[in-house]
Write a protein that holds these residues in place. Structure first.
Motif, PDB file in Angstrom:
ATOM      1  N   THR A 101       0.831  -1.197   0.000  1.00 32.41           N
ATOM      2  CA  THR A 101       0.000   0.000   0.000  1.00 32.41           C
ATOM      3  C   THR A 101       0.866   1.249   0.000  1.00 32.41           C
ATOM      4  O   THR A 101       0.519   2.260  -0.609  1.00 32.41           O
ATOM      5  N   TYR A 102       2.004   1.173   0.706  1.00 34.19           N
ATOM      6  CA  TYR A 102       2.962   2.281   0.775  1.00 34.19           C
ATOM      7  C   TYR A 102       4.353   1.738   0.461  1.00 34.19           C
ATOM      8  O   TYR A 102       4.763   0.717   1.010  1.00 34.19           O
ATOM      9  N   ILE A 103       5.072   2.436  -0.399  1.00 31.12           N
ATOM     10  CA  ILE A 103       6.449   2.084  -0.731  1.00 31.12           C
ATOM     11  C   ILE A 103       7.319   3.302  -0.462  1.00 31.12           C
ATOM     12  O   ILE A 103       7.078   4.380  -1.006  1.00 31.12           O
ATOM     13  N   SER A 104       8.308   3.128   0.406  1.00 30.30           N
ATOM     14  CA  SER A 104       9.244   4.209   0.729  1.00 30.30           C
ATOM     15  C   SER A 104      10.639   3.698   0.427  1.00 30.30           C
ATOM     16  O   SER A 104      11.057   2.669   0.976  1.00 30.30           O
ATOM     17  N   THR A 105      11.387   4.394  -0.422  1.00 30.24           N
ATOM     18  CA  THR A 105      12.684   3.880  -0.822  1.00 30.24           C
ATOM     19  C   THR A 105      13.729   4.985  -0.890  1.00 30.24           C
ATOM     20  O   THR A 105      13.431   6.111  -1.284  1.00 30.24           O
ATOM     21  N   TYR A 106      14.946   4.641  -0.474  1.00 28.18           N
ATOM     22  CA  TYR A 106      16.108   5.510  -0.669  1.00 28.18           C
ATOM     23  C   TYR A 106      17.038   4.804  -1.640  1.00 28.18           C
ATOM     24  O   TYR A 106      17.370   3.629  -1.451  1.00 28.18           O
ATOM     25  N   GLN A 107      17.450   5.512  -2.697  1.00 25.39           N
ATOM     26  CA  GLN A 107      18.301   4.925  -3.722  1.00 25.39           C
ATOM     27  C   GLN A 107      19.588   5.741  -3.851  1.00 25.39           C
ATOM     28  O   GLN A 107      19.549   6.924  -4.184  1.00 25.39           O
ATOM     29  N   ALA A 108      20.716   5.076  -3.607  1.00 25.17           N
ATOM     30  CA  ALA A 108      22.003   5.758  -3.606  1.00 25.17           C
ATOM     31  C   ALA A 108      22.699   5.741  -4.963  1.00 25.17           C
ATOM     32  O   ALA A 108      23.557   6.586  -5.226  1.00 25.17           O
ATOM     33  N   GLN A 109      22.338   4.770  -5.837  1.00 22.81           N
ATOM     34  CA  GLN A 109      23.078   4.588  -7.082  1.00 22.81           C
ATOM     35  C   GLN A 109      22.246   4.816  -8.343  1.00 22.81           C
ATOM     36  O   GLN A 109      22.761   5.362  -9.326  1.00 22.81           O
ATOM     37  N   GLY A 198      25.349  18.381  -0.456  1.00 17.81           N
ATOM     38  CA  GLY A 198      25.717  19.200   0.689  1.00 17.81           C
ATOM     39  C   GLY A 198      25.305  18.652   2.029  1.00 17.81           C
ATOM     40  O   GLY A 198      25.747  19.155   3.069  1.00 17.81           O
ATOM     41  N   VAL A 199      24.486  17.612   2.045  1.00 23.29           N
ATOM     42  CA  VAL A 199      24.024  17.052   3.325  1.00 23.29           C
ATOM     43  C   VAL A 199      25.174  16.440   4.111  1.00 23.29           C
ATOM     44  O   VAL A 199      25.194  16.487   5.334  1.00 23.29           O
ATOM     45  N   GLY A 200      26.142  15.860   3.418  1.00 20.37           N
ATOM     46  CA  GLY A 200      27.234  15.188   4.133  1.00 20.37           C
ATOM     47  C   GLY A 200      26.776  13.842   4.663  1.00 20.37           C
ATOM     48  O   GLY A 200      26.090  13.089   3.976  1.00 20.37           O
ATOM     49  N   GLN A 201      27.124  13.534   5.910  1.00 27.42           N
ATOM     50  CA  GLN A 201      26.738  12.238   6.472  1.00 27.42           C
ATOM     51  C   GLN A 201      25.231  12.206   6.701  1.00 27.42           C
ATOM     52  O   GLN A 201      24.612  13.205   7.047  1.00 27.42           O
ATOM     53  N   HIS A 202      24.652  11.003   6.477  1.00 26.72           N
ATOM     54  CA  HIS A 202      23.198  10.874   6.634  1.00 26.72           C
ATOM     55  C   HIS A 202      22.849   9.428   6.935  1.00 26.72           C
ATOM     56  O   HIS A 202      23.718   8.539   6.907  1.00 26.72           O
ATOM     57  N   SER A 203      21.572   9.164   7.187  1.00 25.50           N
ATOM     58  CA  SER A 203      21.154   7.845   7.650  1.00 25.50           C
ATOM     59  C   SER A 203      21.038   6.812   6.534  1.00 25.50           C
ATOM     60  O   SER A 203      20.647   5.668   6.794  1.00 25.50           O
ATOM     61  N   GLY A 204      21.397   7.185   5.299  1.00 26.52           N
ATOM     62  CA  GLY A 204      21.385   6.219   4.212  1.00 26.52           C
ATOM     63  C   GLY A 204      22.762   5.821   3.743  1.00 26.52           C
ATOM     64  O   GLY A 204      22.899   5.220   2.679  1.00 26.52           O
ATOM     65  N   LEU A 205      23.773   6.125   4.527  1.00 23.77           N
ATOM     66  CA  LEU A 205      25.144   5.865   4.087  1.00 23.77           C
ATOM     67  C   LEU A 205      25.463   4.382   3.907  1.00 23.77           C
ATOM     68  O   LEU A 205      26.389   4.030   3.180  1.00 23.77           O
ATOM     69  N   LEU A 206      24.706   3.510   4.559  1.00 18.56           N
ATOM     70  CA  LEU A 206      24.972   2.080   4.419  1.00 18.56           C
ATOM     71  C   LEU A 206      24.413   1.515   3.120  1.00 18.56           C
ATOM     72  O   LEU A 206      24.666   0.363   2.786  1.00 18.56           O
ATOM     73  N   PHE A 242      12.614   2.983   9.529  1.00 25.46           N
ATOM     74  CA  PHE A 242      11.564   3.991   9.403  1.00 25.46           C
ATOM     75  C   PHE A 242      12.030   5.326   9.993  1.00 25.46           C
ATOM     76  O   PHE A 242      11.772   6.392   9.423  1.00 25.46           O
ATOM     77  N   VAL A 243      12.721   5.256  11.113  1.00 21.79           N
ATOM     78  CA  VAL A 243      13.269   6.484  11.696  1.00 21.79           C
ATOM     79  C   VAL A 243      14.322   7.066  10.758  1.00 21.79           C
ATOM     80  O   VAL A 243      14.362   8.281  10.511  1.00 21.79           O
ATOM     81  N   GLY A 244      15.186   6.199  10.220  1.00 24.20           N
ATOM     82  CA  GLY A 244      16.205   6.653   9.285  1.00 24.20           C
ATOM     83  C   GLY A 244      15.593   7.279   8.050  1.00 24.20           C
ATOM     84  O   GLY A 244      16.072   8.301   7.544  1.00 24.20           O
ATOM     85  N   TYR A 245      14.503   6.683   7.549  1.00 23.13           N
ATOM     86  CA  TYR A 245      13.869   7.222   6.356  1.00 23.13           C
ATOM     87  C   TYR A 245      13.233   8.583   6.640  1.00 23.13           C
ATOM     88  O   TYR A 245      13.308   9.500   5.818  1.00 23.13           O
ATOM     89  N   ALA A 246      12.627   8.706   7.808  1.00 24.09           N
ATOM     90  CA  ALA A 246      12.037   9.992   8.187  1.00 24.09           C
ATOM     91  C   ALA A 246      13.107  11.077   8.243  1.00 24.09           C
ATOM     92  O   ALA A 246      12.876  12.225   7.822  1.00 24.09           O
ATOM     93  N   ARG A 247      14.289  10.731   8.725  1.00 26.10           N
ATOM     94  CA  ARG A 247      15.389  11.705   8.770  1.00 26.10           C
ATOM     95  C   ARG A 247      15.855  12.067   7.368  1.00 26.10           C
ATOM     96  O   ARG A 247      16.177  13.228   7.093  1.00 26.10           O
ATOM     97  N   LEU A 248      15.891  11.070   6.474  1.00 27.09           N
ATOM     98  CA  LEU A 248      16.267  11.354   5.090  1.00 27.09           C
ATOM     99  C   LEU A 248      15.254  12.293   4.432  1.00 27.09           C
ATOM    100  O   LEU A 248      15.630  13.227   3.728  1.00 27.09           O
ATOM    101  N   GLN A 249      13.978  12.044   4.659  1.00 27.53           N
ATOM    102  CA  GLN A 249      12.950  12.909   4.092  1.00 27.53           C
ATOM    103  C   GLN A 249      13.078  14.339   4.598  1.00 27.53           C
ATOM    104  O   GLN A 249      12.900  15.300   3.847  1.00 27.53           O
ATOM    105  N   ALA A 250      13.390  14.465   5.885  1.00 29.46           N
ATOM    106  CA  ALA A 250      13.516  15.794   6.467  1.00 29.46           C
ATOM    107  C   ALA A 250      14.747  16.526   5.947  1.00 29.46           C
ATOM    108  O   ALA A 250      14.759  17.758   5.851  1.00 29.46           O
TER     109      ALA A 250
END
Length: 279
Positions: A101-109, A198-206, A242-250
């Motif tokens: 129903t909901y898809i939340s994704t972070y893509q680094a590449q 410009g964000v630098g380090q973030h919760s999606g670095l892994l 989910f917490v990491g994704y919320a931080r990325l969105q912010a």
């Protein structure tokens, strides 16, 4: 000369499709060339599909149903056929993605698969499997049909800014891909954000990850390694992501600022020249 290679219908969805095509064509009293003429293709193509040497398209299947009056048989089969072209390790995820129903994704590449254009997908997939890139790209396009259904999932995509600059498939392909991303700017159920350098380090670095939410099933976290995918319903892992994704969105650019950046990269790096605005 007609291709008469025998198939085992139980071997794969593609073999079953081909065997049914031959059976129904012969019942209709048509040669491969005659059916090809009705379908606006060559008899050779009909023969290749019948012998599982060529992957049929959705358009081919729809025309086939109309020509042989099958009641939509091949249009129903094509989804299974295309799905079978996905890597075995990826198929369980694709099934869950289609139910989400909901898809939340972070893509680094790369651009997320559901938002890729076919030329972009083909270029990505040809790196490790040049011989099967067309078939796998078609399967990826089939996955995207969930975005067109009556009740599509809400899709939130965060792309690292590097994704915009990584030239996949050449300049023309990238222009088309970025234009496709811009087409979702005002989409009611799809949101695209860019995480700037410009964000630098973030919760999606892994690395890249995807969270799936369902109406009646537990949430799932999905991540990929080189040649495998891993899904987990572990509540602690999902809570952390989910917490990491919320931080990325912010931290990411807003939807509007992200679109502006995509348009700027499209023009500056890939030479897109927007036409004059019409009054």
């Amino acid at each position: 000369m007609a291709n008469i290679r025998n198939l085992d219908p139980s071997a794969s969805p593609l073999d079953y499709y081909g065997s049914e095509l031959r059976r129904l064509r012969e019942e209709a009293g048509l040669s491969q060339d005659q059916l090809g003429g009705i379908l606006f293709c060559t008899g050779s193509l009909v023969g290749q599909v019948e012998t599982a040497k060529k992957l049929p398209t959705r358009q081919f299947s729809e025309r086939l149903d109309a020509a042989l009056m099958t009641g939509g048989l091949f249009t129903r089969l094509i989804g299974l056929v295309l799905k079978s072209q996905l890597p075995n390790w990826f198929q369980p995820y694709a099934e869950m993605e289609a139910k989400a129903t909901y898809i939340s994704t972070y893509q680094a590449q790369l651009v997320y698969g559901l938002l890729q254009t076919e030329p972009y997908a083909r270029a990505v997939l040809s790196v490790d499997n040049p011989g099967g890139a067309d078939e796998m790209a078609a399967a990826r396009m089939e996955r995207q049909r969930i975005l067109e259904r009556e009740n599509p999932p809400v899709v939130c995509v965060i792309l690292d800014e590097a994704v915009l600059y990584r030239e996949i498939g050449g300049v023309e392909v990238m222009r088309g891909q970025l234009a496709h991303l811009l087409s979702f700017r005002d989409h009611p159920w799809i949101q695209v954000q860019v995480l700037p350098f410009g964000v630098g380090q973030h919760s999606g670095l892994l690395g890249s990850f995807t969270l799936l939410r369902f109406d009646d099933d537990p949430d799932i976290l999905y991540a990929e390694s080189y040649e495998s995918g891993h899904m987990t319903a572990n509540s602690q892992a999902i809570r952390e992501r989910f917490v990491g994704y919320a931080r990325l969105q912010a931290t990411a650019l807003s939807r509007e600022d992200s679109a502006a950046l995509i348009a700027r990269v499209m023009e500056d790096r890939y030479g897109y020249q927007p036409g004059p605005e019409v009054a």
